[in-house]
Design an enzyme around this catalytic site. Sequence first.
Site, PDB file in Angstrom:
ATOM      1  N   GLU A   1       4.490   1.407   4.048  1.00 47.06           N
ATOM      2  CA  GLU A   1       3.773   0.977   5.257  1.00 47.06           C
ATOM      3  C   GLU A   1       4.650   1.135   6.496  1.00 47.06           C
ATOM      4  O   GLU A   1       5.707   0.516   6.616  1.00 47.06           O
ATOM      5  CB  GLU A   1       3.314  -0.470   5.100  1.00 47.06           C
ATOM      6  CG  GLU A   1       2.188  -0.599   4.090  1.00 47.06           C
ATOM      7  CD  GLU A   1       1.771  -2.028   3.801  1.00 47.06           C
ATOM      8  OE1 GLU A   1       0.648  -2.226   3.321  1.00 47.06           O
ATOM      9  OE2 GLU A   1       2.569  -2.947   4.047  1.00 47.06           O
TER      10      GLU A   1
ATOM     11  N   THR B   1       4.334   0.148 -10.712  1.00 46.45           N
ATOM     12  CA  THR B   1       4.039   0.244  -9.293  1.00 46.45           C
ATOM     13  C   THR B   1       2.829  -0.608  -9.007  1.00 46.45           C
ATOM     14  O   THR B   1       2.368  -1.348  -9.868  1.00 46.45           O
ATOM     15  CB  THR B   1       3.792   1.699  -8.886  1.00 46.45           C
ATOM     16  OG1 THR B   1       3.481   1.729  -7.496  1.00 46.45           O
ATOM     17  CG2 THR B   1       2.659   2.309  -9.662  1.00 46.45           C
TER      18      THR B   1
ATOM     19  N   ASN C   1       0.749  -5.363   8.293  1.00 52.39           N
ATOM     20  CA  ASN C   1       0.653  -6.590   7.496  1.00 52.39           C
ATOM     21  C   ASN C   1       0.169  -7.777   8.301  1.00 52.39           C
ATOM     22  O   ASN C   1      -0.439  -8.699   7.745  1.00 52.39           O
ATOM     23  CB  ASN C   1       2.024  -6.864   6.851  1.00 52.39           C
ATOM     24  CG  ASN C   1       2.263  -5.931   5.680  1.00 52.39           C
ATOM     25  OD1 ASN C   1       1.735  -6.130   4.601  1.00 52.39           O
ATOM     26  ND2 ASN C   1       3.052  -4.884   5.895  1.00 52.39           N
TER      27      ASN C   1
ATOM     28  N   LYS D   1      -1.213   4.437  -6.427  1.00 55.38           N
ATOM     29  CA  LYS D   1      -1.442   3.917  -5.091  1.00 55.38           C
ATOM     30  C   LYS D   1      -0.401   2.851  -4.805  1.00 55.38           C
ATOM     31  O   LYS D   1       0.109   2.180  -5.707  1.00 55.38           O
ATOM     32  CB  LYS D   1      -2.855   3.348  -4.941  1.00 55.38           C
ATOM     33  CG  LYS D   1      -3.192   2.136  -5.810  1.00 55.38           C
ATOM     34  CD  LYS D   1      -2.765   0.784  -5.276  1.00 55.38           C
ATOM     35  CE  LYS D   1      -3.212   0.578  -3.854  1.00 55.38           C
ATOM     36  NZ  LYS D   1      -2.681  -0.745  -3.333  1.00 55.38           N
TER      37      LYS D   1
ATOM     38  N   THR E   1      -5.480   1.446  -0.722  1.00 54.15           N
ATOM     39  CA  THR E   1      -5.707   0.328   0.204  1.00 54.15           C
ATOM     40  C   THR E   1      -5.092   0.692   1.552  1.00 54.15           C
ATOM     41  O   THR E   1      -5.742   1.306   2.378  1.00 54.15           O
ATOM     42  CB  THR E   1      -5.134  -0.992  -0.356  1.00 54.15           C
ATOM     43  OG1 THR E   1      -3.780  -0.784  -0.772  1.00 54.15           O
ATOM     44  CG2 THR E   1      -5.944  -1.487  -1.542  1.00 54.15           C
TER      45      THR E   1
END
Length: 404
Positions: A275, A189, A399, A178, A152
């Site tokens: 991120e 995870t 985000n 992922k 993603t």
Amino acid sequence: MAVGQNNFPNMPEIPGIKLGTTNAGIKQTVRDDLLLIALAEGATCAAVFTRNAFCAAPVHVAKAHLLQQPRWLLINSGNANAGTGKQGMDDALLSCAGVAEIVGGQANQVLPFSTGVIGQPLPAAKIIAALPAAVELLSADSWGKAARAIMTTDTFPKGVSKVIILDGQPITINGISKGAGMIQPDMATMLAFIATNTKIAQPLLQTCLAKAVEQSFNRITVDGDTSTNDACVLMASGQSSAPEITASTENYHIFADAIMVVCKQLAELIIRDGEGATKLMRIVVEQAKSDEEAVCVGKTIAHSPLVKTAFFASDPNWGRILAAVGRAGVENMVLEDVQIYLNDVCIVRNGGCADDYTEAAGQRVMKQEEITITVKLGRGKAVQEVLTCDFSYDYVKINAEYRT
């Protein structure tokens, strides 16, 4: 942005495991977003799932279907199918039925997994329409494509491969995962799929996975958020000439150690790809009274926005680490016994700033891409490690714009 070099490894074929990917157009049409994994008849399968109370519909379905003998895993990215009520359950079951109809199996032998935006209906019709292409493309050498299809906000595909020898026979272990945000697993995870060709009974495989997950995926955090969709699956095709692995044997210990290594490496890749991450921090808590106490202190530091932003700025503001240790809930902590280090630089000793600490020494460490924070509590012998990353401007941007 990611920390370090993270090239996808060469992953050999695993007899009895095939993977097929395609684009279903769930959220985008540029890259594959649908993965189908086919397991040989007689394969065993273990899994652990999120403990989030609002766990997604596919988690509920996968838990139920795991009690059967799974033959297929269906994974989509771009939509989490979480917070979708009865319709979400219906869509997850419909997707399983779609697989069963094409391959000629039973719907309850399909484990569904989803990752992506929460609260939006799963486009089950798109997934079912794309399934024939995924089945047609099933191949034993599609691990790289599979790792990309489940991404993603990840910036790179994550994979680990390891070969061990049991009774003179090679056993291959391949794993993909992922995850980059909403990472504070409480079981595993975001998503991880590990496969091997060994022979092992399902209960023992489950025990092996649960132990590995606890010391790997449950020791990482990007932002302190536990996903609604977390899942980790370990598949064993049984297609090896080595004898079946049984409990309390040397072969089991060799195999379990290898699974632990693969899980730890996959977990670290997630943190390297946190991120907006620019730094990887290893938080090692030593001399704790218990593992639970050590993990609590480690995660309190790892979850502190003040600590994480200081590391992003390369600012040796050691008081933020001190404050995090102090509020971790350690009962009757003797402050004079606590020592805190940045790599080899002692920043806290005897209840305050270490006598030999200098700002220049702290700055030298903070400029590095990978940093170890060591906390010695002076209370016992327990040691635990927690991995995390810094908070950068990009974390907020990613985000804030996630649904646009």
